[in-house]
Design an enzyme around this catalytic site. Sequence first.
Site, PDB file in Angstrom:
ATOM      1  CB  ALA A  47       5.185   1.482   7.101  1.00  0.00           C
ATOM      2  CD  GLU A  48       7.915  -2.546   4.033  1.00  0.00           C
ATOM      3  OE1 GLU A  48       7.870  -3.866   3.585  1.00  0.00           O
ATOM      4  OE2 GLU A  48       7.317  -2.139   4.795  1.00  0.00           O
ATOM      5  CG  ASN A  49       3.645   3.179   3.593  1.00  0.00           C
ATOM      6  OD1 ASN A  49       4.222   2.445   4.283  1.00  0.00           O
ATOM      7  ND2 ASN A  49       2.431   3.655   3.250  1.00  0.00           N
ATOM      8  CB  THR A  86       8.911   4.723  -0.756  1.00  0.00           C
ATOM      9  OG1 THR A  86       9.132   3.229  -0.312  1.00  0.00           O
ATOM     10  CG2 THR A  86       9.216   4.894  -2.152  1.00  0.00           C
TER      11      THR A  86
END
Length: 219
Positions: A47-49, A86
Site C-alpha cells: 500500500a502507498e501509505n 510513504t
Amino acid sequence: MAGLTRELMALRVARELRDGMVVNLGIGIPTLVSNYLPPDHGVLLQAENGILGYGAIRDEGGFDPNLINAGGQRIVLRPGASFFHTSDSFGMIRGGHVDVAILGALEVSARGDLANWSIPERGGGSIGGGMDLAVGVRRLIVAMEHTTHDGRPRILERCSYPLTARACVDLLVTNLAVIEVTADGLLLREVAPGVTPEKVEAATAAPLVRSPDLREMAL
C-alpha cells in the site's frame, strides 16, 4: 447491466495473482481482491501509505488508524508484515519493484490508455498515486464496470477524460468480460456466465478481436 457482481470481479482478478508477487490494490473494486486470495497465499500486498504484507479487509472490531490501507480501510496484517515511510513506498513503485497494480478506471482506450482520476464536468479530482502505479509497475490490471450507470461504454477507441497514463493497461476485468490489451488490439479472452460475445461487443466502443480459445469465465 447483467454480468458479474463486484465481488465476483474481484474473485476473477485474484486468479491472476501468483505466490511471490508484490501487488498494489487501488480503491474501489480492487480493494476487494484481498478478500479472495486463499488463506495460505504467498502474495505480498503493498500500500502507498507504507505497508507490505497485509491481508483481507477487516469488517469488524475496533478502528486502529495504524492498520489501514491507502484507501483508509481497516486491514488485517499477515505474519512478517512491515511498515515504512510513504516515500519509501513510492520508491518501491517508481523503482519497478511492484509486480502488479490493480486499479479502477473511468475509461480505457483501445491502446491501453488509462483515465481514472477526473470527470471534467464534475470538477475537482486528484491524480494521487495513480500515475506512479500506472507507469511504475510491471503489469497493470483494470477492474471496472463495463459501462456507466446510464449504459455508456467505458472501453473506447480513445479516452475522452484526462489521462492518468498512456498505453499502460495490460488486462481488463469487467462485469462482462476479460479483455487483454495487445499490440494488435483488444483481445476478448473470456465472457461472464450468461453473457454472449455479441453483448460484450455491443457494450464496447472499440473493436474487439475474439480469441481463438474464447471461453466462459471459470469462477
